[in-house]
Design an enzyme around this catalytic site. Structure first.
Site, PDB file in Angstrom:
ATOM      1  N   LYS A 258       2.328  11.077 -11.749  1.00 37.10           N
ATOM      2  CA  LYS A 258       1.398  10.208 -12.490  1.00 37.10           C
ATOM      3  C   LYS A 258       2.110   8.900 -12.766  1.00 37.10           C
ATOM      4  CE  LYS A 258      -1.820  13.040 -15.109  1.00 37.10           C
ATOM      5  NZ  LYS A 258      -2.281  13.324 -16.480  1.00 37.10           N
TER       6      LYS A 258
ATOM      7  N   ASN B  56      -1.676  17.925 -21.509  1.00 35.97           N
ATOM      8  CA  ASN B  56      -2.015  16.897 -22.493  1.00 35.97           C
ATOM      9  C   ASN B  56      -2.313  17.460 -23.877  1.00 35.97           C
ATOM     10  OD1 ASN B  56      -1.791  14.541 -20.880  1.00 35.97           O
ATOM     11  ND2 ASN B  56      -3.650  15.170 -19.816  1.00 35.97           N
TER      12      ASN B  56
ATOM     13  N   ARG C 250      -3.902  21.068 -14.898  1.00 33.18           N
ATOM     14  CA  ARG C 250      -2.945  20.023 -15.258  1.00 33.18           C
ATOM     15  C   ARG C 250      -3.299  19.342 -16.572  1.00 33.18           C
ATOM     16  NH1 ARG C 250       0.149  15.567 -11.426  1.00 33.18           N
ATOM     17  NH2 ARG C 250       1.289  14.641 -13.162  1.00 33.18           N
TER      18      ARG C 250
ATOM     19  N   HIS D 211      -2.356  15.147 -26.829  1.00 28.07           N
ATOM     20  CA  HIS D 211      -2.301  13.761 -26.356  1.00 28.07           C
ATOM     21  C   HIS D 211      -3.548  12.955 -26.675  1.00 28.07           C
ATOM     22  CE1 HIS D 211       1.293  15.091 -24.380  1.00 28.07           C
ATOM     23  NE2 HIS D 211       1.476  13.946 -23.750  1.00 28.07           N
TER      24      HIS D 211
ATOM     25  N   HIS E 214       6.014   7.731 -28.132  1.00 21.82           N
ATOM     26  CA  HIS E 214       5.013   8.609 -27.509  1.00 21.82           C
ATOM     27  C   HIS E 214       5.130  10.048 -28.028  1.00 21.82           C
ATOM     28  CE1 HIS E 214       2.383  10.295 -24.470  1.00 21.82           C
ATOM     29  NE2 HIS E 214       3.336  11.115 -24.082  1.00 21.82           N
TER      30      HIS E 214
ATOM     31  N   HIS F 194      -2.701   9.702 -28.301  1.00 22.48           N
ATOM     32  CA  HIS F 194      -3.003   8.398 -27.695  1.00 22.48           C
ATOM     33  C   HIS F 194      -3.772   7.516 -28.675  1.00 22.48           C
ATOM     34  CE1 HIS F 194      -2.543   9.683 -23.202  1.00 22.48           C
ATOM     35  NE2 HIS F 194      -1.395   9.556 -23.818  1.00 22.48           N
TER      36      HIS F 194
ATOM     37  N   GLU G 297      -5.233  16.931 -11.286  1.00 25.18           N
ATOM     38  CA  GLU G 297      -5.811  17.222 -12.597  1.00 25.18           C
ATOM     39  C   GLU G 297      -7.292  17.566 -12.563  1.00 25.18           C
ATOM     40  OE1 GLU G 297      -3.901  15.137 -15.824  1.00 25.18           O
ATOM     41  OE2 GLU G 297      -5.788  15.068 -16.917  1.00 25.18           O
TER      42      GLU G 297
ATOM     43  N   ARG H 226       0.812  -1.230   0.000  1.00 26.11           N
ATOM     44  CA  ARG H 226       0.000   0.000   0.000  1.00 26.11           C
ATOM     45  C   ARG H 226       0.841   1.273   0.000  1.00 26.11           C
ATOM     46  NH1 ARG H 226      -2.941  -3.277   3.447  1.00 26.11           N
ATOM     47  NH2 ARG H 226      -4.781  -4.119   2.412  1.00 26.11           N
TER      48      ARG H 226
ATOM     49  N   LYS I  69       6.394  22.291 -15.514  1.00 26.62           N
ATOM     50  CA  LYS I  69       5.607  21.156 -15.031  1.00 26.62           C
ATOM     51  C   LYS I  69       5.400  21.250 -13.524  1.00 26.62           C
ATOM     52  CE  LYS I  69       4.211  16.560 -15.296  1.00 26.62           C
ATOM     53  NZ  LYS I  69       4.277  15.298 -15.978  1.00 26.62           N
TER      54      LYS I  69
ATOM     55  N   GLU J 100       7.499  17.116 -26.001  1.00 26.21           N
ATOM     56  CA  GLU J 100       6.921  17.609 -24.739  1.00 26.21           C
ATOM     57  C   GLU J 100       7.491  18.984 -24.390  1.00 26.21           C
ATOM     58  OE1 GLU J 100       4.499  15.870 -23.490  1.00 26.21           O
ATOM     59  OE2 GLU J 100       4.876  13.728 -23.797  1.00 26.21           O
TER      60      GLU J 100
HETATM   61  N1  LIG Z   1       3.743   9.915 -16.004  1.00 27.39           N
HETATM   62  C1  LIG Z   1       3.677  10.941 -16.823  1.00 27.39           C
HETATM   63  O1  LIG Z   1       3.334  12.052 -16.427  1.00 27.39           O
HETATM   64  C2  LIG Z   1       4.069  10.740 -18.250  1.00 27.39           C
HETATM   65  C3  LIG Z   1       4.332  11.851 -19.064  1.00 27.39           C
HETATM   66  C4  LIG Z   1       4.803  11.628 -20.369  1.00 27.39           C
HETATM   67  C5  LIG Z   1       4.989  10.334 -20.817  1.00 27.39           C
HETATM   68  N2  LIG Z   1       4.702   9.278 -20.008  1.00 27.39           N
HETATM   69  C6  LIG Z   1       4.928   7.909 -20.443  1.00 27.39           C
HETATM   70  O2  LIG Z   1       6.311   7.752 -20.724  1.00 27.39           O
HETATM   71  C7  LIG Z   1       6.463   6.711 -21.685  1.00 27.39           C
HETATM   72  C8  LIG Z   1       7.435   7.146 -22.737  1.00 27.39           C
HETATM   73  O3  LIG Z   1       8.671   7.408 -22.123  1.00 27.39           O
HETATM   74  P1  LIG Z   1      10.024   7.414 -22.950  1.00 27.39           P
HETATM   75  O4  LIG Z   1       9.842   8.210 -24.158  1.00 27.39           O
HETATM   76  O5  LIG Z   1      11.070   7.761 -21.986  1.00 27.39           O
HETATM   77  O6  LIG Z   1      10.142   5.904 -23.458  1.00 27.39           O
HETATM   78  P2  LIG Z   1      10.884   4.607 -22.890  1.00 27.39           P
HETATM   79  O7  LIG Z   1      10.819   4.551 -21.430  1.00 27.39           O
HETATM   80  O8  LIG Z   1      10.347   3.465 -23.652  1.00 27.39           O
HETATM   81  O9  LIG Z   1      12.407   4.838 -23.311  1.00 27.39           O
HETATM   82  C9  LIG Z   1      12.724   4.940 -24.658  1.00 27.39           C
HETATM   83  C10 LIG Z   1      13.807   3.954 -25.095  1.00 27.39           C
HETATM   84  O10 LIG Z   1      15.084   4.470 -24.742  1.00 27.39           O
HETATM   85  C11 LIG Z   1      15.805   3.519 -23.986  1.00 27.39           C
HETATM   86  N3  LIG Z   1      16.627   4.312 -23.074  1.00 27.39           N
HETATM   87  C12 LIG Z   1      16.220   4.987 -22.001  1.00 27.39           C
HETATM   88  N4  LIG Z   1      17.227   5.722 -21.512  1.00 27.39           N
HETATM   89  C13 LIG Z   1      18.299   5.489 -22.295  1.00 27.39           C
HETATM   90  C14 LIG Z   1      19.618   5.977 -22.303  1.00 27.39           C
HETATM   91  N5  LIG Z   1      20.027   6.906 -21.443  1.00 27.39           N
HETATM   92  N6  LIG Z   1      20.476   5.492 -23.230  1.00 27.39           N
HETATM   93  C15 LIG Z   1      20.036   4.594 -24.162  1.00 27.39           C
HETATM   94  N7  LIG Z   1      18.798   4.119 -24.217  1.00 27.39           N
HETATM   95  C16 LIG Z   1      17.927   4.574 -23.296  1.00 27.39           C
HETATM   96  C17 LIG Z   1      14.742   2.695 -23.331  1.00 27.39           C
HETATM   97  O11 LIG Z   1      15.242   1.449 -22.933  1.00 27.39           O
HETATM   98  C18 LIG Z   1      13.740   2.594 -24.454  1.00 27.39           C
HETATM   99  O12 LIG Z   1      14.143   1.633 -25.386  1.00 27.39           O
HETATM  100  C19 LIG Z   1       5.086   6.412 -22.222  1.00 27.39           C
HETATM  101  O13 LIG Z   1       4.638   5.208 -21.653  1.00 27.39           O
HETATM  102  C20 LIG Z   1       4.236   7.571 -21.715  1.00 27.39           C
HETATM  103  O14 LIG Z   1       2.900   7.212 -21.509  1.00 27.39           O
HETATM  104  C21 LIG Z   1       4.261   9.468 -18.749  1.00 27.39           C
HETATM  105 ZN   LIG Z   2       3.239  12.979 -23.043  1.00 28.57          ZN
END
Ligand SMILES: NC(=O)c1ccc[n+]([C@@H]2O[C@H](COP(=O)([O-])OP(=O)(O)OC[C@H]3O[C@@H](n4cnc5c(N)ncnc54)[C@H](O)[C@@H]3O)[C@@H](O)[C@H]2O)c1
Ligand SMILES: [Zn+2]
Length: 449
Positions: free
Chosen positions: A228, A330, A326, A333, A350, A337, A322, A206, A312, A270
Site C-alpha cells: 500500500k 485497519n 485485509r 483506524h 499514527h 484517521h 483488500e 508508469r 501481515k 500495530e
Molecule cells: N502503507 C501501509 O500499509 C501503512 C501502514 C501503516 C502506516 N502507514 C503510514 O505510515 C506513516 C507512519 O509511519 P511512521 O510511524 O514510521 O512515521 P514517520 O515515517 O513519520 O517516522 C516517524 C519519525 O521517526 C523518524 N525516524 C524514522 N526512523 C528513525 C530512526 N531509525 N531513528 C531516528 N528517527 C527516525 C522520522 O524521521 C520521523 O520523524 C503514516 O503516514 C501512515 O499512514 C502506512
Molecule cells: Zn496503521
C-alpha cells in the site's frame, strides 16, 4: 466537508431492514466477513455474523499459512561472520518478495544488491534519517558494485509533508537525474517515506523497481509490507495511492537504536492490533513481554517484528487488494484517521491515534455484545503498558469524527463498514451490520457532542 458529513449521517440514520430482529446477528449481509484465530492460521468465513467457534466450521474456507519464516544464510554474511537474517516470504505469485529481518543487515551488501535492477538507484529519505543512515545505505548499495550509481533526494520530515508537493520533489530529482525505467527507488525511513517513495515508484515512468528499508517499528511491522503506497489529501489520510509491491523489504533492527521512545510506542500499536484481530497467542506473549519491548530488548523486538510480518504477509497473500480480509488490518483506524485528520497531521502520531481508535472499536464491540468485558480491560491495560493513549484528544467532537469517517475508504454505498472484535480474543469481523446506536454511543462516550 458538508456533503461528506451528510453522507455519513445518511448511513448512520438508515434504518435496519424490516426483517432485522434485535440481535445484530439476525440480519447478515453477504459482505460480512468473520475472521478467526486458530493455531493453523487464519480462517475466513463468508456471510457469517455469528461469533466464530469450533462448531461453526461448516462453510469455513480454510487457508494454509503461506508466509514462512526461514533462516537464509547469505554467502557474504557467512564470510563476514554476520548473523543470517530471518526471512518472511510474502507470497504473491510472480510479485512475491522476501522480508529480511535481523541485526546488522545493512552491513551485508549482497542482501540488498541482489534486488537492485539496472545501474541507477534513487534513495528517498528525509532530513532526520539522512545524517544517520544515508551513507551506510549508499555503501551497502555500492560496495563491491562499482557499476551502480546512487542519487538521493532528502525530503522534509513529517506526516504533514506526505503530500503532492513533496511527492513532486521525488519526480523532480528522478527526471533531472535522467533516470530510466531500469532504475531502482529505495525508501529509507519510516512509513511516511515508504508510502511516498512507493507511490513515486508506482507512477514514475508508469512503474519502476523499488526496495523498502524501514527504520521505525511502525514501518518494520506494518507499512513497508503489503504494497500500500500513497499520500494524504487535506480531506483525508492516504486517499491517493496505489497498490505496488517492493522487490524486498530489508529490516535492519539496529536502526531502532536511534528511534525516539514515542515513535517506538507508536509502532507497538500495530503490533497489538495483530494480536487482537487474528493472533491471540501473540497478544498473550505481548502481555508478558511489553516491558521488554519498551526497554528495546533486541530479541523481544526481533520476535515482535517477525511475528507481525508473518501475520501481515499472510493476510496480504490472501487478499492483496483488500476485498475483505485485509481490511481487518485497519482495526481502530477509522476512528484513528478521524483523530489524525481533525487534529492536524503529525500532532498525534499514527500509532497513537490508532491506539485510541482501537479502544473505541473495542468499546463498540462490547456495546453490541460481541466480546467479554475482560477483553476491554486487557486492551486498556496493554495500551497503557505501551504508554499509548486510550482516549482521543479532548478537543474531538462527535461531528469531527462523523465528518471524517464519512469519507473513509471503507464506506460502501453510503454504509460505513467497521472492524469489530467478535468472540474470543483474536477474532474479528469486517461488517456494516451493526447497531447504529452503539456507534453513536461510542462516539458520545469518547468525544464532546
Ligand atoms: N502503507 C501501509 O500499509 C501503512 C501502514 C501503516 C502506516 N502507514 C503510514 O505510515 C506513516 C507512519 O509511519 P511512521 O510511524 O514510521 O512515521 P514517520 O515515517 O513519520 O517516522 C516517524 C519519525 O521517526 C523518524 N525516524 C524514522 N526512523 C528513525 C530512526 N531509525 N531513528 C531516528 N528517527 C527516525 C522520522 O524521521 C520521523 O520523524 C503514516 O503516514 C501512515 O499512514 C502506512
Ligand atoms: Zn496503521
Amino acid at each position: 466537508m458538508a456533503a461528506a458529513a451528510n453522507a455519513f449521517r445518511l448511513s448512520v440514520a438508515s434504518p435496519k431492514p424490516a426483517a432485522a430482529a434485535s440481535s445484530p446477528d439476525a440480519f447478515v449481509r453477504p459482505e460480512t466477513l468473520s475472521f478467526c484465530s486458530s493455531a493453523g492460521g487464519a480462517r475466513l468465513r463468508r456471510s457469517g455474523g455469528v461469533a466464530c467457534s469450533a462448531s461453526a466450521a461448516a462453510g469455513t474456507a480454510r487457508f494454509g499459512v503461506r508466509a514462512s519464516a526461514t533462516q537464509v544464510m547469505d554467502k557474504s554474511a557467512s564470510e563476514a561472520g554476520s548473523k543470517a537474517p530471518t526471512t518472511v516470504e510474502v507470497d504473491l505469485g510472480n510479485r512475491s518478495y522476501p522480508i529480511y529481518i535481523g541485526s546488522g543487515l545493512l552491513d551485508q551488501p549482497e542482501l540488498l544488491q541482489r534486488h537492485v535492477h539496472g545501474k541507477r538507484v534513487l534513495v528517498v529519505t528525509n532530513d532526520t534519517i539522512a545524517p544517520i543512515y544515508l551513507d551506510k545505505v549508499v555503501n551497502a548499495l555500492t560496495k563491491g558494485n562499482p557499476n551502480v550509481s546512487v542519487d538521493h533526494v532528502i525530503l522534509p520530515d513529517g506526516e504533514k509533508y506526505k503530500d503532492m508537493d513533496t511527492l513532486m520533489k521525488v519526480f523532480d530529482k528522478a527526471i533531472e537525474s535522467r533516470l530510466d525505467r531500469r532504475c531502482t527507488f529505495v525508501a529509507l525511513g519510516g512509513g511516511v517515506i515508504g508510502d511516498m517513495c512507493g507511490y513515486a515508484a508506482a507512477s514514475f515512468l508508469r512503474g519502476v523497481n523499488f526496495i523498502q528499508i524501514p527504520t521505525t517499528v511502525m514501518a518494520q511491522v506494518d507499512s513497508s509490507v503489503g504494497g500500500k503506497t500513497g499520500i494524504n489529501h487535506r480531506l483525508g489520510k492516504n486517499l491517493i495511492g496505489a497498490f505496488y509491491q517492493p522487490q524486498c523489504v530489508l529490516v535492519d533492527t539496529d536502526t531502532l537504536s536511534t528511534l525516539p521512545d514515542r515513535e517506538l510506542a507508536s509502532g507497538l500499536a500495530e503490533v497489538i492490533k495483530y494480536g487482537l484481530i487474528r493472533d491471540a497467542e501473540f497478544f498473550e506473549w505481548q502481555e508478558k513481554n511489553m516491558h521488554a519491548l519498551m526497554a528495546r530488548d533486541p530479541s523481544a523486538l526481533a520476535y515482535a517484528i517477525k511475528r507481525s510480518c508473518e501475520n501481515k504477509a499472510e493476510v496480504v497473500s490472501l487478499d492483496e487488494k483488500e476485498s475483505g480480509l485485509r481490511a481487518t488490518l485497519n482495526l481502530g483506524h477509522t476512528f484513528g484517521h478521524a483523530i489524525e485528520t481533525s487534529f492536524g497531521y503529525g500532532q498525534w502520531l499514527h500509532g497513537e491515534a490508532v491506539a485510541a481508535g482501537i479502544v473505541m472499536a473495542v468499546d463498540m464491540s462490547y456495546r453490541v455484545g460481541w466480546i467479554d468485558k475482560s477483553i476491554v480491560t486487557r486492551v486498556d491495560n496493554i495500551l497503557k503498558q505501551a504508554k499509548l493513549p486510550t482516549f482521543p484528544p479532548e478537543t474531538m467532537t462527535v461531528e469531527m469524527f462523523k465528518s471524517v469517517m464519512a469519507v473513509d475508504k471503507k464506506v460502501a454505498d453510503g454504509l460505513l463498514r467497521l472492524i469489530l472484535l467478535k468472540g474470543p480474543l483474536g477474532n474479528c469481523v469486517f461488517t456494516g451490520d451493526y447497531d447504529r446506536k452503539a456507534l453513536d454511543e461510542t462516539l458520545r462516550a469518547f468525544s464532546k457532542s
